[in-house]
Design an enzyme around this catalytic site. Structure first.
Site, PDB file in Angstrom:
ATOM      1  N   CYS A   1       0.807  -1.228   0.000  1.00 57.19           N
ATOM      2  CA  CYS A   1       0.000   0.000   0.000  1.00 57.19           C
ATOM      3  C   CYS A   1       0.839   1.277   0.000  1.00 57.19           C
ATOM      4  O   CYS A   1       0.523   2.246  -0.703  1.00 57.19           O
ATOM      5  CB  CYS A   1      -0.946  -0.014   1.198  1.00 57.19           C
ATOM      6  SG  CYS A   1      -0.183  -0.599   2.714  1.00 57.19           S
TER       7      CYS A   1
ATOM      8  N   HIS B   1      -3.276   6.154   4.490  1.00 53.21           N
ATOM      9  CA  HIS B   1      -1.844   6.294   4.775  1.00 53.21           C
ATOM     10  C   HIS B   1      -1.377   7.660   4.289  1.00 53.21           C
ATOM     11  O   HIS B   1      -1.832   8.159   3.251  1.00 53.21           O
ATOM     12  CB  HIS B   1      -1.027   5.251   4.009  1.00 53.21           C
ATOM     13  CG  HIS B   1      -1.144   3.850   4.534  1.00 53.21           C
ATOM     14  ND1 HIS B   1      -1.951   3.485   5.590  1.00 53.21           N
ATOM     15  CD2 HIS B   1      -0.525   2.705   4.117  1.00 53.21           C
ATOM     16  CE1 HIS B   1      -1.815   2.172   5.790  1.00 53.21           C
ATOM     17  NE2 HIS B   1      -0.964   1.687   4.921  1.00 53.21           N
TER      18      HIS B   1
END
Ligand code: A2P
Length: 336
Positions: A129, A242
């Site tokens: 990710c 994130h």
């Protein structure tokens, strides 16, 4: 044509988002098969308003599956992905099990879509990710200005560690507000109201595996073994999304204005870069539940003549995992 699709790990944080993104994007699904462990086999999941019974991966026969999206951990992928591929499916694997194998392409749909065409083992790997969102933002800059070095510190939400990690942050937050103990279980130390500079295992060089994924995967996806990456990966008490503080050094100088213009015109990116309160992306205000990679705080590095700083935020479950997997499935479905 329609495709029979299996989702392995359908009850997990990424798997359930894979299902909703397949529906949202009208992926041409023929038969849909949600798979998980025997723990949740027999239960149901929702797809487009209908209930589908979750089947036990261990006893499932993959014959007839065209595309299998795997997100049930590396061990499950290692054991079952080759079986699905042998039965004729194209496997799109979200784990790190095959990412570094030379005969398995590692694909970010906006960055190296053509790599998905060459898949001798029938397996395509979905990047980590953190690498995913970083490269959506940096690939256009690399192509035009030549990135030589990347310094990156990540601020990674707990959802990247799965459903149990989401529950742990919620539980600890409640417990601490009620003056009770945090009682860490899923993370090595308390995550609520804290930061943890440790994701995945420690390696012999003192970096964590999560950090080295940023090094290895950046080189493989950009096809440039010379690119230097210096990563620090940190878990933060955020549920979804994130963030990354990134400093790049380029062969040719890039001004913030030129970077803003280039990124705003590049696929999958939304530039949010106003010099005022709230004029920058955050996980909660911009990224959570949305598809783009958001880029802000673009400014010159005061300490380097060809340095540029960027703040990159994205939903790690969507672009960082499920969305990219479905985009790769679209490449496969469209003949890639
Ligand atoms: P299950 O619900 O049966 O545990 P998360 O990343 O959110 O923790 O989700 C992990 C996903 O992977 C879940 O869907 C989980 O299913 C699935 N999973 C974990 N271990 C296995 C296994 N051995 N076989 C099949 N699915 C598994």
């Amino acid at each position: 044509r329609r495709f029979n699709v299996a989702v392995v790990g359908a009850t997990g944080a990424v798997g359930e988002t894979m299902l909703s993104i397949l529906a949202e994007r009208n992926f041409p699904v023929g038969k849909l098969v949600p798979l998980a462990s025997e723990r949740s086999a027999g239960g149901t999941i929702d797809y487009r308003g209908d209930d589908y019974v979750v089947q036990d991966l261990a006893s499932f026969d993959p014959t007839g599956i065209d595309i299998a999206l795997f997100s049930a951990g590396g061990g499950v992928s290692k054991e079952y992905a080759p079986k699905f591929a042998a039965a004729g499916a194209v496997v799109i694997d979200n784990s790190s099990a095959f990412r570094y194998d030379d005969d398995v392409p590692l694909v970010v749909s906006e960055v190296n879509p053509d790599a998905a065409k060459h898949r001798p083992r029938g397996i395509i790997a979905n990047p980590n990710c953190s690498t995913m969102q970083m490269l959506v933002a940096l690939a256009p800059l690399h192509r035009k200005y030549g990135i030589e070095r990347i310094n990156v510190a990540t601020y990674q939400s707990v959802s990247g560690a799965g459903r149990s990690a989401l529950e742990e942050l919620g539980r600890q937050t409640g417990a601490l507000l009620a003056f009770q103990d945090a009682d860490p279980q899923r993370f090595p130390v308390q995550i609520a109201f804290n930061l943890i500079p440790h994701i995945d295992d420690f390696l012999d060089n003192g970096f964590t595996k999560e950090e080295m994924k940023l090094v290895w995967e950046t080189r493989k996806i950009l096809g440039d073994d010379g690119i230097q990456v210096n990563p620090t990966a940190v878990r933060v008490p955020v549920f979804y999304g994130h963030s990354e503080a990134v400093a790049i050094e380029t062969r040719e100088k890039v001004t913030p204005e030129a970077a803003r213009e280039l990124l705003a015109a590049s696929p999958g990116i939304e530039v949010v870069d106003e010099h005022r309160a709230g004029g920058y992306p955050t996980p909660v205000t911009h990224a959570s539940g949305r598809d783009p990679v958001f880029v802000g705080r673009i400014r010159e590095d005061l300490s380097h003549p060809r340095g540029l700083n960027l703040w990159i935020v994205s939903d790690n479950i969507r672009k960082g995992a499920a969305l990219n997997a479905v985009q790769v499935a679209e490449l496969v479905a469209n003949g890639g």
